[in-house]
Structures are given as C-alpha cells and as structure tokens.
Design an enzyme around this catalytic site. Sequence first.
Site, PDB file in Angstrom:
ATOM      1  N   ASN A   1     -26.512  34.562 -41.526  1.00  0.00           N
ATOM      2  CA  ASN A   1     -27.820  34.842 -42.118  1.00  0.00           C
ATOM      3  C   ASN A   1     -28.894  33.901 -41.587  1.00  0.00           C
ATOM      4  O   ASN A   1     -29.999  34.322 -41.272  1.00  0.00           O
ATOM      5  CB  ASN A   1     -27.734  34.748 -43.641  1.00  0.00           C
ATOM      6  CG  ASN A   1     -27.302  36.055 -44.268  1.00  0.00           C
ATOM      7  OD1 ASN A   1     -28.098  36.962 -44.459  1.00  0.00           O
ATOM      8  ND2 ASN A   1     -26.011  36.196 -44.530  1.00  0.00           N
TER       9      ASN A   1
ATOM     10  N   TYR B   1     -27.032  12.887 -63.454  1.00  0.00           N
ATOM     11  CA  TYR B   1     -25.999  12.481 -64.391  1.00  0.00           C
ATOM     12  C   TYR B   1     -26.368  12.851 -65.817  1.00  0.00           C
ATOM     13  O   TYR B   1     -27.453  12.518 -66.307  1.00  0.00           O
ATOM     14  CB  TYR B   1     -25.739  10.968 -64.339  1.00  0.00           C
ATOM     15  CG  TYR B   1     -25.043  10.473 -65.576  1.00  0.00           C
ATOM     16  CD1 TYR B   1     -23.764  10.947 -65.885  1.00  0.00           C
ATOM     17  CD2 TYR B   1     -25.664   9.610 -66.470  1.00  0.00           C
ATOM     18  CE1 TYR B   1     -23.130  10.557 -67.052  1.00  0.00           C
ATOM     19  CE2 TYR B   1     -25.024   9.211 -67.646  1.00  0.00           C
ATOM     20  CZ  TYR B   1     -23.764   9.691 -67.931  1.00  0.00           C
ATOM     21  OH  TYR B   1     -23.134   9.325 -69.092  1.00  0.00           O
TER      22      TYR B   1
ATOM     23  N   VAL C   1     -22.007  50.493 -29.316  1.00  0.00           N
ATOM     24  CA  VAL C   1     -22.503  50.122 -27.989  1.00  0.00           C
ATOM     25  C   VAL C   1     -21.295  49.861 -27.106  1.00  0.00           C
ATOM     26  O   VAL C   1     -20.378  49.129 -27.487  1.00  0.00           O
ATOM     27  CB  VAL C   1     -23.425  48.891 -28.072  1.00  0.00           C
ATOM     28  CG1 VAL C   1     -23.769  48.376 -26.675  1.00  0.00           C
ATOM     29  CG2 VAL C   1     -24.696  49.261 -28.827  1.00  0.00           C
TER      30      VAL C   1
ATOM     31  N   CYS D   1     -17.659  38.720 -47.348  1.00  0.00           N
ATOM     32  CA  CYS D   1     -17.079  37.654 -48.182  1.00  0.00           C
ATOM     33  C   CYS D   1     -16.758  38.145 -49.585  1.00  0.00           C
ATOM     34  O   CYS D   1     -15.998  37.517 -50.306  1.00  0.00           O
ATOM     35  CB  CYS D   1     -18.039  36.483 -48.315  1.00  0.00           C
ATOM     36  SG  CYS D   1     -19.152  36.271 -46.931  1.00  0.00           S
TER      37      CYS D   1
ATOM     38  N   ASP E   1     -20.994  35.844 -36.222  1.00  0.00           N
ATOM     39  CA  ASP E   1     -19.607  35.500 -35.914  1.00  0.00           C
ATOM     40  C   ASP E   1     -19.267  35.585 -34.430  1.00  0.00           C
ATOM     41  O   ASP E   1     -18.172  35.171 -34.026  1.00  0.00           O
ATOM     42  CB  ASP E   1     -18.657  36.435 -36.684  1.00  0.00           C
ATOM     43  CG  ASP E   1     -18.703  36.202 -38.189  1.00  0.00           C
ATOM     44  OD1 ASP E   1     -19.434  35.291 -38.632  1.00  0.00           O
ATOM     45  OD2 ASP E   1     -18.003  36.931 -38.905  1.00  0.00           O
TER      46      ASP E   1
ATOM     47  N   TRP F   1     -20.589   7.704 -62.748  1.00  0.00           N
ATOM     48  CA  TRP F   1     -20.436   7.652 -61.295  1.00  0.00           C
ATOM     49  C   TRP F   1     -19.905   9.018 -60.866  1.00  0.00           C
ATOM     50  O   TRP F   1     -18.754   9.343 -61.139  1.00  0.00           O
ATOM     51  CB  TRP F   1     -19.442   6.565 -60.881  1.00  0.00           C
ATOM     52  CG  TRP F   1     -19.935   5.159 -61.006  1.00  0.00           C
ATOM     53  CD1 TRP F   1     -19.711   4.305 -62.047  1.00  0.00           C
ATOM     54  CD2 TRP F   1     -20.732   4.424 -60.049  1.00  0.00           C
ATOM     55  NE1 TRP F   1     -20.325   3.101 -61.795  1.00  0.00           N
ATOM     56  CE2 TRP F   1     -20.952   3.134 -60.587  1.00  0.00           C
ATOM     57  CE3 TRP F   1     -21.277   4.731 -58.796  1.00  0.00           C
ATOM     58  CZ2 TRP F   1     -21.685   2.158 -59.911  1.00  0.00           C
ATOM     59  CZ3 TRP F   1     -22.006   3.761 -58.137  1.00  0.00           C
ATOM     60  CH2 TRP F   1     -22.215   2.488 -58.692  1.00  0.00           C
TER      61      TRP F   1
ATOM     62  N   ARG G   1     -18.031   4.661 -52.681  1.00  0.00           N
ATOM     63  CA  ARG G   1     -17.817   3.235 -52.947  1.00  0.00           C
ATOM     64  C   ARG G   1     -16.502   2.755 -52.369  1.00  0.00           C
ATOM     65  O   ARG G   1     -16.429   1.709 -51.724  1.00  0.00           O
ATOM     66  CB  ARG G   1     -17.787   2.980 -54.461  1.00  0.00           C
ATOM     67  CG  ARG G   1     -19.148   2.758 -55.066  1.00  0.00           C
ATOM     68  CD  ARG G   1     -19.069   2.715 -56.571  1.00  0.00           C
ATOM     69  NE  ARG G   1     -18.228   1.635 -57.073  1.00  0.00           N
ATOM     70  CZ  ARG G   1     -17.939   1.473 -58.363  1.00  0.00           C
ATOM     71  NH1 ARG G   1     -18.426   2.311 -59.263  1.00  0.00           N
ATOM     72  NH2 ARG G   1     -17.185   0.483 -58.754  1.00  0.00           N
TER      73      ARG G   1
ATOM     74  N   ARG H   1     -40.904  41.814 -40.258  1.00  0.00           N
ATOM     75  CA  ARG H   1     -41.918  41.156 -41.078  1.00  0.00           C
ATOM     76  C   ARG H   1     -43.063  40.629 -40.214  1.00  0.00           C
ATOM     77  O   ARG H   1     -44.215  40.595 -40.632  1.00  0.00           O
ATOM     78  CB  ARG H   1     -41.305  39.974 -41.854  1.00  0.00           C
ATOM     79  CG  ARG H   1     -40.693  40.380 -43.163  1.00  0.00           C
ATOM     80  CD  ARG H   1     -40.090  39.187 -43.921  1.00  0.00           C
ATOM     81  NE  ARG H   1     -38.880  39.665 -44.590  1.00  0.00           N
ATOM     82  CZ  ARG H   1     -37.647  39.262 -44.324  1.00  0.00           C
ATOM     83  NH1 ARG H   1     -37.438  38.319 -43.421  1.00  0.00           N
ATOM     84  NH2 ARG H   1     -36.625  39.778 -44.957  1.00  0.00           N
TER      85      ARG H   1
ATOM     86  N   GLU I   1     -24.795  50.216 -35.107  1.00  0.00           N
ATOM     87  CA  GLU I   1     -23.680  49.722 -35.918  1.00  0.00           C
ATOM     88  C   GLU I   1     -22.542  50.742 -35.822  1.00  0.00           C
ATOM     89  O   GLU I   1     -22.755  51.918 -36.097  1.00  0.00           O
ATOM     90  CB  GLU I   1     -24.137  49.547 -37.372  1.00  0.00           C
ATOM     91  CG  GLU I   1     -23.035  49.431 -38.407  1.00  0.00           C
ATOM     92  CD  GLU I   1     -22.053  48.285 -38.141  1.00  0.00           C
ATOM     93  OE1 GLU I   1     -22.501  47.181 -37.797  1.00  0.00           O
ATOM     94  OE2 GLU I   1     -20.821  48.528 -38.246  1.00  0.00           O
TER      95      GLU I   1
END
Lengths: 467, 467
Positions: free
Chosen positions: A320, A441, A83, A46, A298, A449, A457, A23, A36
């Site tokens: 990412n 909320y 590689v 994932c 990773d 809460w 709390r 880019r 790759e």
Amino acid sequence: MSERLVVIGGDAAGMSAASQARRLKSPGELEIVAFERGHFSSYSACGIPYWVGGDVGSRDELIARSPEEHRARDIGLRTRTEVTEIDVDRQRVRSRDLESGTEEWTGFDKLVIATGARPLRPPVPGIDAPGVHGVQNLDDGQALIDALSRTEDSGAGGSGAEGRRAVVVGAGYIGVEMAEALLNRGYEVTVLNRSEQPMATLDPDMGRLVHAAMDGLGIRTVNSAAVTKVLTGPDGRVRAVATDDEEYPADVVVLGTGVEPETTLAEEAGLPLGAYGGLLTDLAMRVRGHGNVWAGGDCVEVLDLVSGRMRHVALGTHANKQGQVIGSNVGGDYATFPGMVGTAVSKVCDLEIARTGLREKEAREVGLRFVTVTVESTSRAGYYPGAAPMTVKMLAERRTGRLLGTQIVGREGAAKRVDVAAVALTAKMTVEQMTALDLGYAPPFSPVWDPVLVAARKATAAVRAAG
Amino acid sequence: MSERLVVIGGDAAGMSAASQARRLKSPGELEIVAFERGHFSSYSACGIPYWVGGDVGSRDELIARSPEEHRARDIGLRTRTEVTEIDVDRQRVRSRDLESGTEEWTGFDKLVIATGARPLRPPVPGIDAPGVHGVQNLDDGQALIDALSRTEDSGAGGSGAEGRRAVVVGAGYIGVEMAEALLNRGYEVTVLNRSEQPMATLDPDMGRLVHAAMDGLGIRTVNSAAVTKVLTGPDGRVRAVATDDEEYPADVVVLGTGVEPETTLAEEAGLPLGAYGGLLTDLAMRVRGHGNVWAGGDCVEVLDLVSGRMRHVALGTHANKQGQVIGSNVGGDYATFPGMVGTAVSKVCDLEIARTGLREKEAREVGLRFVTVTVESTSRAGYYPGAAPMTVKMLAERRTGRLLGTQIVGREGAAKRVDVAAVALTAKMTVEQMTALDLGYAPPFSPVWDPVLVAARKATAAVRAAG
C-alpha cells in the site's frame, strides 16, 4: 496531450498507485488502464484466514474497492485479463482476455508492475491433488471454504468438522493463522514445519514460546518436518501428508509455505531482479534504469534499513505504501519509499507474535556483533485485571548500543508494542536512548516501566557488560 | 569510608533512587536512610481509582515494595517520619517521628529530595468537610473506600450505592478515572469541570469527544463549572457542591483538581524552584548548583523536549525513570533523564484517551506555527470483529513538517498507539517521515494503514498546502 498509464496487477500496490495517480491527474491528462488476471481488485489477502475461520462473514467484506468502483473513478480496470508480455522498448504490453482468449497490445507512456507473489509449493508428488489448497488470493480462499463446507457436510456422524483432520504445511504467518482458522472451524489441526521452531522469522527461543502456546491451544506442531509426498485416496483426493518419518492423515491440506516474487514477465522483459527474484527499484519505486517503469508490492525487493540489504517481504502494508508513492510520482508529485525495518505481527487465537528489525541469524549474516536480552513482563500493571504475561527479546549492537531488533510473544497488548521498537529502529536509536522514551503509562495499559523499556534497560546493561 | 545517603520521600522516585544506589553500592560503602511521612512505600498512586472502583481487590496489591522489603535490602526506611527541615550547608535534615513527636538531625553526604506533589484544593468554604476526599495517597484511598462503604451500608432502601450521588470536582486524568470508579460502584456521578471540555490536556475538539462518550456511559459532565462552596448538612457532612449556577447534591465528593509540587522544604532551604514551583535539576537530576543534592518525581520540573520549556508533570512513569537515574549517579554510575514529550494515557470505562507532545494552545504559547488534521479510523481492519472507531488529531509545524503533537480518543487499542508518536517526537521526525514508518499490520491489530499513519499522511498534505 493525454498520456496513458498501464498498471499490471489489480491489488494493493497496483490499485493504490492507480488511485493516487488519478487523484493527481484528470482523465483528460492521464488515461489509466489496469490489468488483473483474477476476478477481484483491491482486496485484503491478509484477511483470508479470518474469512475461512468465520471471523469475517463474507468475501465481499475483504474487498476494499471493487472493479466497478475503480471504473467509476475513471480507472479502466480489466479483470480476468492477463498480461503475457512487457515490451519495454516499444512501450507496450500484450494481454489476453481469459474468458474469450483474445490477445491484444496496449501502449503505455508509464508502466506500473504490481504482479505480486506466487506461492512456493513444495515440489513433491501429489501436491496438486484435490484437497490441497493455497490461500494466496480470494479465489483460493473461496475454493478452500467450498471444500471445507463439503467436507463438513459429508461427516458420517453428522455435520460439522468434528473428527476431521487438517494439515497445515508451513508455520510462518500464513501457516499459524490458517491453523487458528481451521481450529476455529472445529478441525484437528497439525502443522508441519520445516524449521526448528514455528515462526522462523523469530529466533528459535522465541519460536519455542509460540510452539508451547500452540500446544496449549490444541494445535499440534511438528518441527523439522519436511513434506516428502502428498498421499491420495482411491478418489484421487488428498488422504494424508507424508514426511520422512511419518504419515499425517488429512481431510484437507493448506499450504502456508511462503511466497516468491511473481516476476516472470519482468524477467522476460529484461528488467533488473535481485537475489530473491524481486524487481529492483530506486527510492521513488522506479525500476532501476527505467525512467518510465515503476514497480511495487510483493514483486519487488525492499531495502532493509537495519541491515542495509535488499530483502523480499510480502506484506500488504508495504504494498500500500509503495503504491501510494508510485501514484504520487506518476502523477507528477514526489514521494519515496525509504525502506522498511522488518516489522511483522500476527496472532494464533489469543497469542500475539511480533518482530521488527533483525533476528540473531540475520544480524550475524551482515557482520553485526550484538548482545541479546530477554525479559518477562506484563501487558498491564501487575495488579490490574487482565494483566497478561509478555516476553520481550531485544538485540543491540555491541559498542554502539544501537537497537537491532525486537521480538515479542504474549497475549493481549503484546503485538502492537513492537511499533515502539520499529520507530526506534527507523530513528537509529540506541537502547540507552530508548530507556528514556516517554511511553504512555496508566495501570490498564502498561506497567509503570513498559515491557519494551524494561528490555531496553536490560539491553543497556548488557551492552556495557559486553564492552 | 562509608558515606550516608538520605532520601526524603518513600514512593516511586525516592525508593527507585535508593534501590538503584543499593544495587551499585554495598551497605559498607553507602548507608541509606529514607524518610516517609506516610505508612507506605513504593506504591502505585495511579492504581487508587481501580482499587476504589473494585478492579483491584486490596490495598496491598498496589504496593510494589513494602517498608519491610526495603529494610531487608539494607535501605533504612523510616515511615511515619516527616522531614521538617533541610540544612544544605551543614548537610543534615531534621525529622520528626509522627508517632512519638521526637525530633532529630540526620547528617548526609548525599541527599535525594522526592517529596512528591500536594493536591490543589479549591479554596472554597466547606472544602475540608467530612465526605470530601482527595485521592493522593493510599491513606486517602483507604479513607474514601471506608466512607463509601459506610454510605452504601446506610442506604434506606437496602444496601449498595443505588440512588447515591457522587460529585467529582475536576475532569483531568484523576477526575475521569474516579468518575469511572464511582460509576462502577453504582453511584450517580456528576463531574464538575472548570474548563470548556473535560481533559483539558487535550484540545477542546478532542475533549468534546470525551464529553460525549462520558455522557454515553451515564456520567454527567458539567463544563465551565467553578465550585464556589461545599454545602454541609446538620451533621456537618457534605450535602452538596455549589457552583455559581447550581447546587449538585452529593453523598460523597472526590477532588481530582490536580496537584502542585510539594517543595516547601526545598524552598525554605533556598534550593532553586521553577515557574511551576518545582525543583530545577540538571540532566543527571542534580539540583542546579548543588553537587550532592538530587531531586526527582512529582516535586521537580522536567524539560519538555518539544517546546523546549520546563513543565510540571506529575506522573509515576517519570518518577520511576528519574529515581533510576538518580540512583545510578549516586551509586557512581552515569545516567541522565533527557526530558519528556508529554505523553499521557487514560481511560473511562471502555473509552481510551491519549496525548503526546503539544496541544494547540501549548504550541501557540511557544511561538510555533502549525497545521492540524483530524482523522477517523479504526483499531483493526474494518472487516475484523471488534474494529472500533478511533479519532487521531495531529499537529505538525508549518514549513518543516516536524511532528508537534498527537491526540487519540477511541476504544480498545487507541491509547497505546500514541507511543508511536511519542517516539517520533523524541526523534524529531517530520510527519512525512512518519508516513513511511514500518508499523505492525495484521487485520486483528490494525487497518493496513495504521490510524497514526493515516493522520501523518493527511498532516503531510496539510503542511504542503499551508506552504
């Protein structure tokens, strides 16, 4: 004059880096060559459990950008090309075409190492037998799905998985997600877990909630179960998995035993590795001491902003982000990856599991003194339909009251609530500061809460009481 | 020697204050007398639309703690008793028993004012006609439900709401939630909205998304529609609502036209009010200039931490926090309410709407220069079943890049994502800092770049581009 960027590894970190560099720099300014060794690029590892379990219809849906799409954007991605050596001094990498066997050297001005992770296979007899599957990449996923289909088609009492047994080794994120996938396919699922409780990234008390919920779902979890052997039948295929105590019959075995950084090449090239075997980088993701070599994903260690230590955390979200940062810097812009706070979310069927920051063991290891509190609350106002129970555990530093970690186990709406704690950790908030957070909320979304605030709390009171 | 705390108002702020004070002080140390002019205490007014719509089965489910339960905890709550005067100098309040008409004075050592808000009824002819309903408190809700039931029972073509028309005046949170409730009961619903788009707490471009979604749900929204008159039939009951342009036939009319602080008593007592008519307090929620008078809930103005201005925001979540803070301070402990960042979430059927921080108009009003970005993303990984579209708009300050506000419109998983921005606002993060946030990622919960992070990335680029 044109420079050449070489990228090793065609998944999240590598291709994010390549895409972001592209880019910022035209092909005339920067040639990009990416290697790759597999067939695929930019895929969601994932997502494999959901593909295996049938929630995702096809492999292609997991591919964010194919090799062809990368090539169309002037990124010279070469798949099935491994590689085999990095020559840092002479600024070149040696690669082998896995189809033809041809080897060649490619020079670079800038190098990105994104070699990922490799699965940790328990070193026991039979672990490589047919029927034992890793789920590290798309090829693994395809092999597992093919094997499951064969198993299901060969059922004596008709087709399907009925009566078939699957053993999952490991009860971390991959393990529990694969347990769900196999359960969804109809298998009787047993999870063999080395630790005291499933999800060893949680404290044991929170892991016990996961264990109980998995029981309720019909997934059998055996804790403190170290695999000693994989037993095979006369056909050489897996027949059972043995621990010290028992044998667990298995038509299929899936390994969810974690990963370690894949840094063999980097190590051979003399690049700096950390205590977990991951590459060490600076904040711009440059390999320490090497001005023109970057690494991400990773294969690197990352700074844990809460403990101040380096850790190895293999997650697509970090990969990412790091790839993006690398690409910006390679492309002449500026960006950093300041570190992470250890957020992770997962689910097993309708059970949601989340954590961020440090668990008790981790806090203790870095010398922190802390209080812990655990609260029960609900995902919505108690009177609103679908309000589901949720348990929130919170760790806060003694004296300072600084938030150290949060773990959540519940149903719908539990997992992503951990994000509030993740941001609070990043901002180094105290639990008392958190009690004033202006969280959304309305009855369909939260009690008045929010459960995270209830925990904050209680933690505030515990910090005061501890003195 | 025992002191006496007097509380005016028996809902969220008042009874949270009373309960927290009671936790810290025994009845021997502190007598607590609370006055409430209605029948109920500590109820969820926010739940009324869901009770009307049928999601909540009964009124009692909305009551967190009944008057009897408060009394059992040594809080002398007197319902149907209205305070008619505050005498600050002589430290006493005058009250009237609404059943008997008896008046009396009650002395106080400490006073909590939690008188709430009153609905803003458009001052037009017929607005008080039978069939025009507010939904401010449980009595209102009950009256509306009773009226709806009568209407539905009297259907010529059988029972039910079929063919019956409801007009909702106002398209803010209460308006859209009541529109959903009436739709769920089977009414043809028209929302008359004074503003350019529904949800004027959003920017108009985001409001347009809400409008389109409401259209899709079968709720008709008429924008720029100022009500001029409520028309009644021969029986005196509502027949239609008129604007300058048109008449909208109505079997029932619900007012969702907002509220203003109920501070008549406070004003008469000479207590300090702000520009919106709300009581002004310090950070400990003490009324400014008055050491022994506290105020909280819908009757106070709160500090907007993003703009630095005082605002009036009537929300149960603030009322509960403020009550807690008051009770701690009254009870001899220490706590503050530092302010809020303007978070609000709502839904209309499956449409989720959220905002925090400043919208464009608000930012401009306080002299901020900013960039805005809008991104489209999904609630889950794109390939995961149920991934729903989500639009995130973000405002960031020019030059500094500080986050100023976030608005989200989407389906499941959209609303509570705003919490991440709420915490980031509180921590005064820049959008560039946000890009590195370690938010939870797994395919069932988020794309690998969470929609909020995608917006933060785009906002970072926009800040740079704006220079």
